[in-house]
Design an enzyme around this catalytic site. Structure first.
Site, PDB file in Angstrom:
ATOM      1  N   GLY A 168       0.520  -1.159  -0.260  1.00 13.95           N
ATOM      2  CA  GLY A 168      -0.091   0.078  -0.409  1.00 13.95           C
ATOM      3  C   GLY A 168       0.650   1.439   0.061  1.00 13.95           C
ATOM      4  O   GLY A 168       0.716   2.490   0.555  1.00 13.95           O
ATOM      5  N   SER A 169       2.155   1.217  -0.419  1.00 13.04           N
ATOM      6  CA  SER A 169       2.959   2.524  -0.925  1.00 13.04           C
ATOM      7  C   SER A 169       2.275   3.657  -1.594  1.00 13.04           C
ATOM      8  O   SER A 169       1.535   4.579  -1.502  1.00 13.04           O
ATOM      9  CB  SER A 169       4.088   2.075  -1.160  1.00 13.04           C
ATOM     10  OG  SER A 169       4.648   1.475  -2.764  1.00 13.04           O
ATOM     11  N   ASN A 170       1.721   2.684  -2.615  1.00 10.83           N
ATOM     12  CA  ASN A 170       1.412   3.814  -3.789  1.00 10.83           C
ATOM     13  C   ASN A 170      -0.449   4.935  -2.896  1.00 10.83           C
ATOM     14  O   ASN A 170      -0.506   5.984  -3.381  1.00 10.83           O
ATOM     15  CB  ASN A 170       0.523   3.369  -4.505  1.00 10.83           C
ATOM     16  CG  ASN A 170       1.859   3.396  -6.008  1.00 10.83           C
ATOM     17  OD1 ASN A 170       1.816   4.231  -6.160  1.00 10.83           O
ATOM     18  ND2 ASN A 170       2.184   1.667  -5.805  1.00 10.83           N
ATOM     19  N   LEU A 172      -3.442  -7.206  -7.691  1.00  9.36           N
ATOM     20  CA  LEU A 172      -3.241  -8.570  -8.447  1.00  9.36           C
ATOM     21  C   LEU A 172      -4.226  -8.791  -8.993  1.00  9.36           C
ATOM     22  O   LEU A 172      -3.384 -10.144 -10.198  1.00  9.36           O
ATOM     23  CB  LEU A 172      -1.453  -8.266  -7.758  1.00  9.36           C
ATOM     24  CG  LEU A 172      -1.059  -7.890  -6.764  1.00  9.36           C
ATOM     25  CD1 LEU A 172      -0.166  -8.712  -5.859  1.00  9.36           C
ATOM     26  CD2 LEU A 172      -0.088  -6.785  -8.525  1.00  9.36           C
ATOM     27  N   LYS A 173      -5.196  -8.801  -9.064  1.00 15.08           N
ATOM     28  CA  LYS A 173      -6.246  -9.476  -9.756  1.00 15.08           C
ATOM     29  C   LYS A 173      -6.956  -9.235 -11.078  1.00 15.08           C
ATOM     30  O   LYS A 173      -6.394  -7.712 -10.834  1.00 15.08           O
ATOM     31  CB  LYS A 173      -7.665 -10.402  -9.016  1.00 15.08           C
ATOM     32  CG  LYS A 173      -7.308 -11.029  -7.433  1.00 15.08           C
ATOM     33  CD  LYS A 173      -6.303 -12.320  -8.103  1.00 15.08           C
ATOM     34  CE  LYS A 173      -6.243 -13.058  -6.283  1.00 15.08           C
ATOM     35  NZ  LYS A 173      -4.595 -14.375  -6.949  1.00 15.08           N
ATOM     36  N   LEU A 174      -7.464 -10.248 -11.558  1.00 11.23           N
ATOM     37  CA  LEU A 174      -8.321  -9.352 -13.154  1.00 11.23           C
ATOM     38  C   LEU A 174      -9.225  -8.898 -12.214  1.00 11.23           C
ATOM     39  O   LEU A 174     -10.166  -9.387 -11.544  1.00 11.23           O
ATOM     40  CB  LEU A 174      -8.396 -10.200 -13.865  1.00 11.23           C
ATOM     41  CG  LEU A 174      -8.755  -9.804 -15.398  1.00 11.23           C
ATOM     42  CD1 LEU A 174      -7.529  -9.212 -15.814  1.00 11.23           C
ATOM     43  CD2 LEU A 174      -9.023 -11.006 -16.437  1.00 11.23           C
ATOM     44  N   ASN A 193      -5.076   1.915 -13.342  1.00 12.50           N
ATOM     45  CA  ASN A 193      -4.009   1.091 -13.200  1.00 12.50           C
ATOM     46  C   ASN A 193      -2.519   1.828 -13.072  1.00 12.50           C
ATOM     47  O   ASN A 193      -2.407   2.479 -13.944  1.00 12.50           O
ATOM     48  CB  ASN A 193      -3.890  -0.551 -13.641  1.00 12.50           C
ATOM     49  CG  ASN A 193      -3.090  -0.637 -13.149  1.00 12.50           C
ATOM     50  OD1 ASN A 193      -3.236  -1.626 -11.890  1.00 12.50           O
ATOM     51  ND2 ASN A 193      -2.180  -2.091 -13.943  1.00 12.50           N
ATOM     52  N   HIS A 216       1.030   0.924 -13.218  1.00  8.99           N
ATOM     53  CA  HIS A 216       2.391  -0.338 -13.941  1.00  8.99           C
ATOM     54  C   HIS A 216       3.800   0.255 -13.723  1.00  8.99           C
ATOM     55  O   HIS A 216       4.263   1.588 -13.584  1.00  8.99           O
ATOM     56  CB  HIS A 216       1.943  -0.663 -15.206  1.00  8.99           C
ATOM     57  CG  HIS A 216       2.184  -2.166 -15.430  1.00  8.99           C
ATOM     58  ND1 HIS A 216       2.475  -3.374 -14.789  1.00  8.99           N
ATOM     59  CD2 HIS A 216       3.827  -1.816 -16.347  1.00  8.99           C
ATOM     60  CE1 HIS A 216       3.059  -4.013 -15.668  1.00  8.99           C
ATOM     61  NE2 HIS A 216       3.898  -3.700 -16.658  1.00  8.99           N
ATOM     62  N   ASP A 269      -3.067  -4.996 -18.748  1.00  9.10           N
ATOM     63  CA  ASP A 269      -1.925  -3.820 -19.388  1.00  9.10           C
ATOM     64  C   ASP A 269      -1.904  -3.243 -20.097  1.00  9.10           C
ATOM     65  O   ASP A 269      -1.460  -2.906 -20.894  1.00  9.10           O
ATOM     66  CB  ASP A 269      -0.585  -4.246 -19.065  1.00  9.10           C
ATOM     67  CG  ASP A 269      -0.584  -4.773 -17.141  1.00  9.10           C
ATOM     68  OD1 ASP A 269      -1.063  -4.332 -16.800  1.00  9.10           O
ATOM     69  OD2 ASP A 269       0.162  -5.872 -17.234  1.00  9.10           O
TER      70      ASP A 269
HETATM   71  C1  GRF Z   1       3.474  -1.069  -7.349  1.00  8.12           C
HETATM   72  O1  GRF Z   1       5.074  -1.121  -7.938  1.00  8.12           O
HETATM   73  C2  GRF Z   1       2.586  -0.820  -9.129  1.00  8.12           C
HETATM   74  O2  GRF Z   1       3.016  -0.310  -9.938  1.00  8.12           O
HETATM   75  C3  GRF Z   1       2.271  -2.286  -8.908  1.00  8.12           C
HETATM   76  O3  GRF Z   1       2.343  -3.104  -7.253  1.00  8.12           O
HETATM   77  C4  GRF Z   1       3.090  -2.613  -6.718  1.00  8.12           C
HETATM   78  C5  GRF Z   1       2.380  -1.979  -5.323  1.00  8.12           C
HETATM   79  O4  GRF Z   1       3.076  -1.538  -4.417  1.00  8.12           O
HETATM   80  N1  GRF Z   1       0.925  -2.720  -9.618  1.00  8.12           N
HETATM   81  P1  GRF Z   1       2.076  -0.479  -3.271  1.00  8.12           P
HETATM   82  O5  GRF Z   1       0.912  -1.530  -2.701  1.00  8.12           O
HETATM   83  O6  GRF Z   1       1.779   0.535  -3.678  1.00  8.12           O
HETATM   84  O7  GRF Z   1       3.492  -0.287  -2.442  1.00  8.12           O
END
Ligand code: GRF
Length: 199
Positions: free
Chosen positions: A11-13, A82-84, A99, A101, A142
């Site tokens: 969850g860093s994003n 990570l799932k569709l 999304n 990527h 993607d």
């Molecule tokens: C990120 O690298 C994002 O691009 C990919 O999964 C990772 C998620 O990282 N889809 P976080 O959970 O946001 O730390």
């Protein structure tokens, strides 16, 4: 604009987005949704008083749509999900689901291209740059319209771990920029490429 952020892992994003949206009037994260009940990202949301829910069955479009409607969601952001996403959900949110990527799409995307696999493939290709891409989501992994990309250099001594860390920093800037632009425009819009950082 009410946003749902979908997560599967750390969850860093999500955190970068929440920090960027703090004090923002036009956009609020109203829901954090995961395919896993035990994901650390849900904790990050709960600590901040944000509704955090896990899907009983991530393949069930009706469950997705029920949860998104219950929170009045306008925009869905996949941030390490990570799932569709079920096709009925991408259809219902066509043009309103993003999304992030960890590579420069259209290269290094598609099924199996996640996490360290992406960075290993970039290094194996000999590419001299990598980066992050934010794109619209459709029923394929993607492949939706690219809205924004940010480049980072690939260094000769990079490992998948060092490259992933450099790309992640770029992600943390790019995703909030695209979401803020979407909030201001009322819908996701292309965002010009930022100047490369010399990290
Ligand atoms: C990120 O690298 C994002 O691009 C990919 O999964 C990772 C998620 O990282 N889809 P976080 O959970 O946001 O730390």
């Amino acid at each position: 604009m009410k946003i749902a952020v979908c997560v599967s892992g750390r969850g860093s994003n999500l955190v970068a987005l929440l920090e960027a949206l703090a004090g923002e009037q036009q956009a609020v994260v109203a829901l954090v949704l995961s395919n896993r009940a035990d994901t650390p990202a849900l904790e990050r949301a709960r600590e901040r008083g944000i509704a955090a829910e896990s899907l009983t069955d991530h393949r069930d479009a009706a469950e997705w749509l029920r949860r998104l409607a219950a929170h009045g969601i306008d925009l869905v952001v996949l941030a390490g999900y990570l799932k569709l996403v079920p096709a009925a959900v991408t259809a219902a949110f066509e043009g309103r689901i993003l999304n992030i990527h960890p590579a420069l799409l259209p290269e290094f995307g598609g099924p199996g291209m996640y996490g360290h696999h992406v960075h290993e493939a970039v290094l194996a290709s000999g590419a001299r740059e990598s980066g992050a891409t934010v794109h619209l989501v459709d029923a394929q992994y993607d492949r939706g319209q690219i809205l924004a990309r940010a480049r980072v250099p690939v260094r000769p001594d990079d490992t998948p771990t060092t490259l992933a860390a450099r790309v992640l920093e770029a992600e943390h800037r790019l995703l909030p920029a695209v979401v803020l632009a979407a909030a201001r425009a009322g819908r996701p819009v292309p965002v010009p490429e930022p100047e490369p950082q010399s990290s």
